[in-house]
Design an enzyme around this catalytic site. Structure first.
Site, PDB file in Angstrom:
ATOM      1  N   ASN A 403      38.024  39.205  43.921  1.00  0.00           N
ATOM      2  CA  ASN A 403      39.215  39.663  43.199  1.00  0.00           C
ATOM      3  C   ASN A 403      38.808  40.300  41.868  1.00  0.00           C
ATOM      4  OD1 ASN A 403      41.895  40.144  42.803  1.00  0.00           O
ATOM      5  ND2 ASN A 403      42.546  38.009  42.823  1.00  0.00           N
ATOM      6  N   HIS A 434      48.819  32.948  39.161  1.00  0.00           N
ATOM      7  CA  HIS A 434      48.693  32.700  40.595  1.00  0.00           C
ATOM      8  C   HIS A 434      49.932  32.036  41.186  1.00  0.00           C
ATOM      9  CE1 HIS A 434      44.362  33.676  40.394  1.00  0.00           C
ATOM     10  NE2 HIS A 434      44.459  33.804  41.705  1.00  0.00           N
TER      11      HIS A 434
END
Length: 471
Positions: A403, A434
């Site tokens: 990521n 998140h």
């Protein structure tokens, strides 16, 4: 006679003759004859309103949990035995891939104006969002629209703070409602995923405008100076950047300057290259054909999808919490299965992120430049390096290659700007971004300890200190 609000709320219980509220079960009605009644009890009115709110809430809940994306592909979903949301996602991404080829061929910057390219990219993106998420796609427009309004009215001095708080707060509210109120967690490709990318774009651009239009150049780091935006974008440019069809579903994050350079077709623009924490300024040349890079990434997508459909199905992550498995398997067996099942779960992310990268490349976006041997590199916005991930020898090496664009976002908006404890603040921001599951906070707060410990061990002084403390 019953009429007005009384007829709506209490269709059988309104007496207008004596201008009093009364109930059919109260002392005001005796023998079919109306007598003077006292004021209607406020408690009964409150109870009724609560009942109405509960019924409306139940109806809204049913609508919210049943209204997702299109069900046009339900037969295909049944045939391949995959959830409809995953089928919609893959089909829309394949459509975006074809649209990207068409976009580069017929709407190339040499053939179409930036205005046309912005409009087409935005409309296609919103269509894909509506197909996948239904009316939830309105959140993308609402979040972007309000953030743009904040940028305009607040001014360049403080707008980055307000945009950051609003965008992250809006995302968090949506995640809380999705997880703890509507609770349709069975959908794995839900609307909060694109909102996470849009939140990154909103906050990144706000800081880049603040750096370019308010701060002095000598106050900026080399990366901030390179990414600084010197003028306020128009509403169309802003929506195109946030909601274009190439990145609306799976990203990845890109800088605003890189995106505008691509839309306007300008070459020889300075670009920022960051790998493993090292910054390097390079100059972009006229982009070559992306066909080879796209073909290679599609092969990786195919292999990742094949692995996910076969091996991953035999090692489900959910089996780690199976009561019978936990009761009968030994601790080493459970640890080994945990490692293997999590390793088998990664290819679905490889598939999604590599396909997203291929879509951007197919549209002509993502060219970083040539290396010293003249080999073109189409990894300007790549989100992972699979070999480095699978062969990583440290926690930091894994994070540096997993990521990637999110790691750069955390670095640019938090780590480089934190006045104290940048590592702790960065991991807390990562946990909030998140989602709201407790596991995210446990993971990233543990990451703080692991990162600080790795830094200590990696230095000779730190190693000596650990040896002294252990004696």
């Amino acid at each position: 006679r019953r009429s007005g609000l009384g007829a709506f709320f209490f269709p059988r219980c309104l007496s207008r003759r004596r201008r009093r509220w009364c109930c059919s079960g109260c002392a005001g009605h005796k023998g079919g004859r109306e007598v003077a009644a006292g004021p209607f009890p406020l408690s009964l009115l409150l109870l009724f309103l609560l009942g109405r709110l509960q019924s409306w809430g139940s109806a809204f809940f049913a609508m919210a949990t049943s209204t997702t994306g299109s069900t046009l592909l339900q037969p295909l979903s049944n045939a391949v035995r995959l959830p409809i949301d995953q089928v919609n996602f893959v089909v829309c991404q394949l459509f975006a891939l074809l649209a990207a080829v068409w976009f580069r061929t017929y709407l190339h910057s040499s053939k179409a104006s930036p205005f046309i390219r912005h409009v087409v990219a935005t409309l296609l993106g919103l269509y894909l969002a509506l197909f996948c998420f239904g009316w939830y796609a309105l959140h993308f427009v609402i979040q972007s629209g309000i953030s743009y309004y904040i940028m305009i009215i607040i001014g360049v001095e403080n707008m980055h703070k307000y945009c950051f708080v609003f965008a992250l707060g809006y995302l968090t509210v949506c995640q809380i409602s999705r997880v703890y109120i509507f609770d349709y967690g069975q959908y794995s490709a839900d609307f909060s995923g694109p909102m996470m990318i849009i939140t990154q774009k909103i906050t990144s651009l706000a800081y880049e405008i603040h750096d370019g239009m308010f701060r002095k150049d000598e106050e900026l780091t080399p990366s901030q100076r390179c990414l600084a935006v010197r003028r306020m974008p128009s509403l169309l440019e802003y929506l195109s950047y946030n909601c274009n069809f190439m990145g609306i579903l799976a990203g990845p994050l890109c800088s605003y300057k890189d995106y505008i350079t691509f839309i306007e077709g300008r070459s020889y623009q300075p670009t920022q290259s960051e790998a493993n924490g090292k910054e390097e300024i390079k100059y972009e040349q006229t982009d070559p054909s992306p066909n080879t890079a796209v073909a290679q990434k599609l092969v990786v997508c195919g292999l990742s999808l094949l692995f996910h459909m076969t091996v991953s199905k035999t090692l489900p992550v959910e089996y780690n919490i199976d009561d019978n498995f936990r009761a009968t398997a030994s601790l080493p067996t459970r640890i080994i299965y945990l490692y293997l099942s999590l390793m088998a779960a990664r290819p679905k992310y490889y598939f999604a992120w590599t396909l997203a990268d291929a879509i951007n490349n197919a549209a002509g976006f993502g060219f970083r430049g040539y290396d010293k041997n003249g080999v073109p590199h189409w990894d300007l916005i790549s989100n992972l390096r699979i070999l480095h991930i699978e062969l990583s020898t440290s926690f930091k090496m894994f994070l540096d290659n997993w990521n990637i664009q999110t790691a750069l976002w955390l670095k640019r908006v938090c780590y480089e700007r934190a006045s104290f404890s940048p590592t702790i603040q960065t991991f807390i921001l990562s946990a909030i971004w998140h989602g709201v599951y407790p596991g995210y906070y446990l993971t990233f707060l543990t990451g703080v300890v692991m990162t600080l410990a790795a830094r200590t061990v990696s230095t000779p002084a730190g190693m000596l200190l650990m040896i002294i403390n252990s004696v």
